[in-house]
Design a protein around this motif. Structure first.
Motif, PDB file in Angstrom:
ATOM      1  N   GLN A  66      -7.316 -32.202  25.136  1.00  0.00           N
ATOM      2  CA  GLN A  66      -8.571 -31.936  24.453  1.00  0.00           C
ATOM      3  C   GLN A  66      -9.698 -32.764  25.062  1.00  0.00           C
ATOM      4  O   GLN A  66      -9.657 -33.042  26.269  1.00  0.00           O
ATOM      5  CB  GLN A  66      -8.427 -32.093  22.949  1.00  0.00           C
ATOM      6  CG  GLN A  66      -7.932 -33.412  22.421  1.00  0.00           C
ATOM      7  CD  GLN A  66      -7.772 -33.364  20.903  1.00  0.00           C
ATOM      8  OE1 GLN A  66      -6.679 -33.349  20.389  1.00  0.00           O
ATOM      9  NE2 GLN A  66      -8.888 -33.365  20.159  1.00  0.00           N
ATOM     10  N   SER A  88      -9.072 -29.122  20.619  1.00  0.00           N
ATOM     11  CA  SER A  88      -7.913 -28.225  20.527  1.00  0.00           C
ATOM     12  C   SER A  88      -6.720 -28.902  19.866  1.00  0.00           C
ATOM     13  O   SER A  88      -6.397 -30.050  20.149  1.00  0.00           O
ATOM     14  CB  SER A  88      -7.521 -27.704  21.904  1.00  0.00           C
ATOM     15  OG  SER A  88      -7.202 -28.753  22.794  1.00  0.00           O
ATOM     16  N   ARG A 120      -2.390 -24.546  19.912  1.00  0.00           N
ATOM     17  CA  ARG A 120      -3.001 -23.740  20.976  1.00  0.00           C
ATOM     18  C   ARG A 120      -2.330 -23.976  22.324  1.00  0.00           C
ATOM     19  O   ARG A 120      -2.578 -23.240  23.276  1.00  0.00           O
ATOM     20  CB  ARG A 120      -4.499 -24.035  21.064  1.00  0.00           C
ATOM     21  CG  ARG A 120      -5.247 -23.681  19.806  1.00  0.00           C
ATOM     22  CD  ARG A 120      -6.729 -23.994  19.911  1.00  0.00           C
ATOM     23  NE  ARG A 120      -7.391 -23.136  20.869  1.00  0.00           N
ATOM     24  CZ  ARG A 120      -8.685 -23.251  21.196  1.00  0.00           C
ATOM     25  NH1 ARG A 120      -9.427 -24.211  20.639  1.00  0.00           N
ATOM     26  NH2 ARG A 120      -9.224 -22.437  22.082  1.00  0.00           N
ATOM     27  N   LEU A 138      -4.681 -21.461  24.935  1.00  0.00           N
ATOM     28  CA  LEU A 138      -4.860 -22.464  25.986  1.00  0.00           C
ATOM     29  C   LEU A 138      -3.624 -22.567  26.874  1.00  0.00           C
ATOM     30  O   LEU A 138      -3.738 -22.813  28.081  1.00  0.00           O
ATOM     31  CB  LEU A 138      -5.197 -23.820  25.365  1.00  0.00           C
ATOM     32  CG  LEU A 138      -6.519 -23.860  24.596  1.00  0.00           C
ATOM     33  CD1 LEU A 138      -6.771 -25.250  24.030  1.00  0.00           C
ATOM     34  CD2 LEU A 138      -7.694 -23.438  25.479  1.00  0.00           C
ATOM     35  N   GLN A 157      -3.892 -35.411  24.433  1.00  0.00           N
ATOM     36  CA  GLN A 157      -4.176 -34.584  23.264  1.00  0.00           C
ATOM     37  C   GLN A 157      -3.520 -35.230  22.063  1.00  0.00           C
ATOM     38  O   GLN A 157      -2.536 -35.943  22.191  1.00  0.00           O
ATOM     39  CB  GLN A 157      -3.639 -33.161  23.494  1.00  0.00           C
ATOM     40  CG  GLN A 157      -4.064 -32.099  22.485  1.00  0.00           C
ATOM     41  CD  GLN A 157      -3.221 -32.098  21.219  1.00  0.00           C
ATOM     42  OE1 GLN A 157      -2.063 -32.527  21.226  1.00  0.00           O
ATOM     43  NE2 GLN A 157      -3.789 -31.637  20.122  1.00  0.00           N
TER      44      GLN A 157
END
Length: 282
Positions: free
Chosen positions: A17, A91, A95, A102, A127
């Motif tokens: 992210q 995100s 995802r 993604l 992330q």
């Protein structure tokens, strides 16, 4: 642009992210370009890499760890380095599962890079902030992350590709949006420590840019160097002399496993402790 001079491009997938996309402040003066460092542009062609690498949210794009990572590994490789920018601000882990948008976009970029002469050499991942506000999300994070990485390897046709996970910014993430950040970070440590061909880099000492969420430019660069060091170590490029020279600098103790005398969450020097508005995950 095809592979320069017909040489294969050593590709690295940048996933996660906003702290992988990069939200650090852009330099006032454009940095000198290195023709050996490439990025797959939004038009599907290789371009000389420079900040910002990602185009997920152009109005917010800034400095992330990807370019410093590439600079750290390029001298050890016989060919250009090609970065595949796939991170997306805000995100969640869902995802990045096999049915997620993604995940599919990342696999498509790997395939496009291969069509342009690339060979996938590694994945660097950052992330988890977006899964840190809910106990339910945090408790399921380890299972979901493990599955996302397994599926990503399979879809890319590289069952043993090195994957390097980055710790979250434990030293500054705070508030309701990150109430379970330690649970998520521990899952990242567990997988980075325990899964084959998977490793981990520390976030210890890294600073935010004033929003208690995104790494500042210098810390994003430092994180990139730590990713580079770990990839070189995983792939056998680090000898004892090199480890003695720079290992302690680029391989600090994990922020998620502090000394017993240190608080798990500490305010980074230079920032106040007053209550702040919850940051927007972007």
């Amino acid at each position: 642009m095809a592979a320069p001079c017909g040489r294969p491009v050593h590709m690295f997938l940048l996933a996660g992210q906003s702290n992988m996309s990069g939200r650090g402040e852009l330099p006032d003066v454009p940095e000198e370009k290195d023709e050996r460092l490439l990025v797959l542009g939004s038009d599907g062609t290789w371009k000389t890499a420079q900040h910002p690498l990602h185009y997920d949210k152009p109005e917010k794009a800034g400095v992330g760890p990807g370019l410093a990572f590439a600079r750290g590994v390029v001298d050890f490789l016989p060919a250009p380095v090609g970065l595949l920018p796939c991170a997306f601000g805000g995100s969640e882990i869902r995802r990045w599962l096999a049915d997620g948008d993604l995940f599919k976009a990342a696999v498509a970029k790997v395939e496009r890079g291969r069509a342009l002469g690339g060979v996938l050499r590694g994945i660097i991942w950052h992330q988890g902030e977006s899964n840190s506000s809910s106990q339910e999300d945090a408790s399921q994070y380890a299972q979901r992350l493990r599955e996302a990485l397994r599926q990503l390897r399979l879809a890319c046709g590289c069952a043993d590709i090195p994957i390097i996970l980055g710790e979250l910014g434990l030293e500054f993430l705070a508030g309701d949006s990150f109430a379970f950040v330690e649970v998520v970070n521990e899952a990242i440590i567990e997988i980075g420590d325990g899964e084959p061909n998977t490793s981990l880099v520390s976030s210890a000492g890294l600073r935010h840019k004033g929003d208690r969420l995104h790494f500042c430019s210098s810390s994003a660069d430092e994180l990139g160097r730590r990713y580079a060091w770990r990839w070189l170590e995983m792939t056998g490029h680090v000898n004892l002399s090199l480890r003695t020279l720079v290992g302690s600098t680029l391989d600090p103790r994990l922020a998620g496993r502090p000394d017993a005398s240190s608080p798990q969450l500490q305010v980074v020097q230079g920032y106040g402790t007053q209550k702040l508005e919850a940051p927007v995950l972007d």
